[in-house]
Design an enzyme around this catalytic site. Structure first.
Site, PDB file in Angstrom:
ATOM      1  N   CYS A 237     -37.924  -9.383 -30.292  1.00 10.71           N
ATOM      2  CA  CYS A 237     -38.325  -8.570 -29.135  1.00 10.71           C
ATOM      3  C   CYS A 237     -39.134  -9.350 -28.105  1.00 10.71           C
ATOM      4  CB  CYS A 237     -39.088  -7.334 -29.605  1.00 10.71           C
ATOM      5  SG  CYS A 237     -40.664  -7.659 -30.432  1.00 10.71           S
ATOM      6  N   HIS A 290     -43.879  -4.231 -31.402  1.00  3.72           N
ATOM      7  CA  HIS A 290     -42.609  -4.306 -30.668  1.00  3.72           C
ATOM      8  C   HIS A 290     -42.875  -4.204 -29.169  1.00  3.72           C
ATOM      9  CE1 HIS A 290     -38.243  -4.109 -30.316  1.00  3.72           C
ATOM     10  NE2 HIS A 290     -38.390  -3.141 -29.424  1.00  3.72           N
ATOM     11  N   ASN A 302     -34.283  -4.075 -24.782  1.00  8.51           N
ATOM     12  CA  ASN A 302     -35.070  -4.743 -25.823  1.00  8.51           C
ATOM     13  C   ASN A 302     -34.185  -5.338 -26.909  1.00  8.51           C
ATOM     14  OD1 ASN A 302     -35.680  -2.458 -28.419  1.00  8.51           O
ATOM     15  ND2 ASN A 302     -34.410  -1.947 -26.667  1.00  8.51           N
TER      16      ASN A 302
END
EC number: 3.2.1.17
Length: 329
Positions: A237, A290, A302
């Site tokens: 990420c 994240h 993402n």
């Protein structure tokens, strides 16, 4: 007064009680890690909206959602329903044509809900084997998982050419005129509308947004790579965020936690395309686990367990884990 006969067993049992409690904690921790790593496939295809789904399929949406949620592929519901349109169009009791996935003759299943339950279990299995590549998953649903192995040996990424080559190869081996539907992905995708590979200007977006997204979208559909931070290794990420922003001349730290600290916290109402969005609790670790690129309209781009893609922030898994929005200082 408690006699020694009673006290001694209590005293000596304390270490065993401690050990027992410790074992429970360890088992729960492992269970949680397994759930995050194996059972949940986060993110998904929130960018896909269904088009032309027949009423015979649409009426089972709640059933699709039930089993997709149960199998951890809830964000793939629209893709699964599009797949079902190609499989039967709702004109068969074995609505997902899933009988063969459990070793039964075609159309052996005569209960639509059972067909959906079995079909989604099979979809989830193939989806994991395909590393979250939606198109590879779809083609393997038609060809069988052997196609995934074939792709891995021939570049590692789904292409229409590989589907055609595999179909010809299998037909030759079997002595058949044809094998499967090499255009299966195209046929399924007729029933969804997805993201545009060309980045369009977003009103109110950051000046660098188009440059960042033009780079990020090059990797759409690729699998998530833990620790990856460049095209050669793949991306996790924060690696995707760091790499994409660097193309716009913006230097960001490496991890999601560090990127969180490097941004100015803003409210969701203030957030615009080009801001970052942060999450916690997606695995056992730091407070921020994240990060994604906010693209406006309650969506982000993402890299997650389902691959590099758009995800919906309005509800579901990502909504539940959302911590904050951040703006590049």
């Amino acid at each position: 007064m408690i006699s020694k006969k009673v006290v001694l067993p209590l005293v000596f049992s304390a270490p065993f009680i401690f050990f027992f409690v410790l074992c429970i904690v360890v088992v729960m921790t492992i269970s949680r890690e397994n759930q995050v790593g194996d059972d949940f496939i986060g993110g998904g295809d929130g960018e896909y909206e269904t088009v032309g789904i027949a009423p015979e399929v649409e009426r089972f949406r709640a059933v699709f959602e039930k089993y997709a949620r149960q199998e951890g592929v809830f964000d793939q519901v629209n893709i699964i329903m599009a797949l079902t349109m190609q499989e039967s169009g709702g004109r068969s009791l074995d609505i997902m044509q899933s009988s063969e996935s459990i070793g039964l003759p075609p159309n052996s299943i005569t209960d639509p809900e059972r067909s959906i339950e079995v079909g989604i279990k099979h979809f989830k299995k193939v989806f994991k084997q395909a590393g979250g590549d939606v198109r590879l998953t779809l083609q393997a649903y038609n060809f069988g998982s052997g196609f995934i192995d074939y792709v891995k040996k021939n570049g590692g990424k789904y292409t229409k050419k590989l589907a055609l080559d595999f179909s010809r190869l299998q037909a030759f081996k079997m002595g058949w005129k044809s094998y499967g539907d090499p255009s299966y992905v195209d046929h399924v995708m007729r029933y969804v509308k997805g993201s545009d590979k060309n980045v369009k200007p977003v009103k109110g977006s950051m000046d660098f947004y188009e440059t960042v997204m033009k780079e990020a979208l090059k990797y759409e559909g690729q699998p998530y790579a833990w620790g990856g931070s460049n095209p050669e290794t793949g991306f996790d990420c924060s690696g995707l965020v760091q790499w994409s922003f660097a193309k716009a001349g913006i230097t960001l730290p490496r991890t999601a936690q560090e990127q969180h600290g490097a941004t100015k916290k803003i409210s969701e109402k203030e957030a615009t395309a080009g801001d970052l969005v942060f999450f916690g609790g997606t695995y056992e670790g730091k407070a921020i686990t994240h990060v994604g690129i906010y693209v406006g309209n309650g969506r982000m781009f993402n890299s997650n367990d389902s691959g590099i893609q758009y995800s919906d922030l309005k509800s579901g898994y990502w909504r539940d884990h959302l911590v904050s929005f951040g703006r590049i200082k």
